[in-house]
Scaffold this active site. Structure first.
Site, mmCIF file in Angstrom:
data_model
loop_
_atom_site.group_PDB
_atom_site.id
_atom_site.type_symbol
_atom_site.label_atom_id
_atom_site.label_comp_id
_atom_site.label_asym_id
_atom_site.label_seq_id
_atom_site.Cartn_x
_atom_site.Cartn_y
_atom_site.Cartn_z
ATOM 1 N N PRO A 76 16.799 37.534 22.346
ATOM 2 C CA PRO A 76 17.880 36.685 22.839
ATOM 3 C C PRO A 76 17.936 35.343 22.098
ATOM 4 O O PRO A 76 16.926 34.901 21.555
ATOM 5 C CB PRO A 76 17.519 36.462 24.303
ATOM 6 C CG PRO A 76 16.226 37.153 24.554
ATOM 7 C CD PRO A 76 15.668 37.569 23.241
ATOM 8 N N GLU A 77 19.131 34.744 22.068
ATOM 9 C CA GLU A 77 19.322 33.464 21.383
ATOM 10 C C GLU A 77 19.577 32.370 22.432
ATOM 11 O O GLU A 77 19.396 32.605 23.622
ATOM 12 C CB GLU A 77 20.481 33.603 20.389
ATOM 13 C CG GLU A 77 20.240 34.779 19.427
ATOM 14 C CD GLU A 77 21.394 35.047 18.483
ATOM 15 O OE1 GLU A 77 22.169 34.112 18.201
ATOM 16 O OE2 GLU A 77 21.526 36.193 18.019
ATOM 17 N N ARG A 134 8.543 45.374 23.402
ATOM 18 C CA ARG A 134 7.901 45.384 22.088
ATOM 19 C C ARG A 134 6.703 44.439 21.976
ATOM 20 O O ARG A 134 6.063 44.379 20.940
ATOM 21 C CB ARG A 134 8.953 45.095 21.018
ATOM 22 C CG ARG A 134 9.992 46.218 20.963
ATOM 23 C CD ARG A 134 11.031 46.015 19.904
ATOM 24 N NE ARG A 134 10.474 46.057 18.561
ATOM 25 C CZ ARG A 134 11.185 45.896 17.463
ATOM 26 N NH1 ARG A 134 12.491 45.685 17.552
ATOM 27 N NH2 ARG A 134 10.621 45.933 16.280
#
Ligand code: ZN
Length: 285
Positions: free
Chosen positions: A2-3, A122
């Site tokens: 996410p940014e 991840r």
């Protein structure tokens, strides 16, 4: 991913439920997702929630800060209320029902108030404890460039950087968190579309006026990202476990082969700075 808009959306969601709450217990299920000594945080109250770029910060009453790096697939989901949770569901199930699940890495318990789950498929994301007084010497925090809305991020500053790194692509410069904090692959592609500049353009060949447009449009696209609750195309969800809707607003990102929303030319996908990059060959020069 996410940014900045996704992390800001999580921050706002957690701010509503965590300020004033006391951290009663930390359960670390995956060592690589937690950096620091839990006792520096346990028993502390959350004083405020802050954000720098894509990094979330919980300010603790103990004089420590907990930094939250979501990286690729991190999630921070708060579930109100106390009591034993069954959990053990599949990560794709309704998030509240299934928590904790096989992607849950750290569990922060807030007594009767609720539980914060740090999930990360991840395992690149992590929570890290840093003394609040030492934040400016943290290896990540201290290198961050200005926030996009800071006056320090402006056409002249961007022009100076682009001249120094004239052979770099404009995309790689905007992805650099030391230049401006919070932009990533999605919002850089969108910013460059709105600015009419191809992602591969050499930075040294872009006028100061055009870079001024880049600054303006980056702010605009980030504000829209926040307004729509972020882009959910893979794992990103907000603090309630719900998806954002900004993906429906995007002009180029993940729209390869689809007609440009402005001129109907098919959107092209190339690789720039090692990242899948989308642009309109007609609208962007
Ligand atoms: Zn177009």
């Amino acid at each position: 991913m996410p940014e900045l808009p996704e992390v800001e959306t999580v921050r706002r969601g957690l701010e509503k439920v965590l300020v004033g709450a006391t951290l009663s217990h930390i359960d670390i299920l995956e060592d690589r997702c937690f950096d620091g000594e839990p006792e520096y945080a346990t028993g502390a109250t959350i004083e405020s929630l802050d954000r720098r770029g894509k990094c979330l910060r919980l300010v603790l009453s103990s004089g420590w800060s907990m930094l939250g790096h979501l990286r690729m697939t991190g999630q921070m989901i708060f579930v109100a209320g106390s009591g034993e949770r069954e959990g053990g569901g599949h990560p794709d199930d309704s998030l509240h029902a299934s928590l904790p699940h096989s992607h849950t890495r750290v569990i922060l318990e807030f007594g009767d108030q609720g539980t914060l789950y740090f999930n990360d498929q991840r395992k690149f994301g992590y929570l890290k404890l840093v003394r609040s007084d030492d934040l400016n010497s943290d290896s990540f925090w201290r290198t961050l460039g200005p926030e996009p809305w800071d006056e320090a991020f402006n056409a002249q500053m961007l022009r100076d950087i682009c001249q120094r790194r004239s052979g770099s692509t404009i995309k790689s410069i905007l992805l650099d968190q030391k230049v401006v904090a919070g932009l990533g692959n999605i919002y850089v592609d969108e910013t460059l579309f709105l600015s009419g500049i191809r992602p591969k353009r050499k930075a040294g060949r872009i006028s100061k006026k055009a870079l001024g447009r880049v600054v303006e449009h980056s702010r605009e696209v980030l504000e829209r990202g926040i307004a729509f609750g972020g882009v959910s195309v893979s794992d990103y969800v907000n603090a309630e476990g719900l998806r954002g809707t900004m993906q429906q607003q995007l002009y180029v990102y993940q729209r390869e082969g689809m007609p440009c929303k402005v001129c109907e030319t098919p959107i092209v996908k190339i690789v720039v700075a090692g990242r899948g990059t989308h642009y309109c060959p007609t609208c962007q020069k």
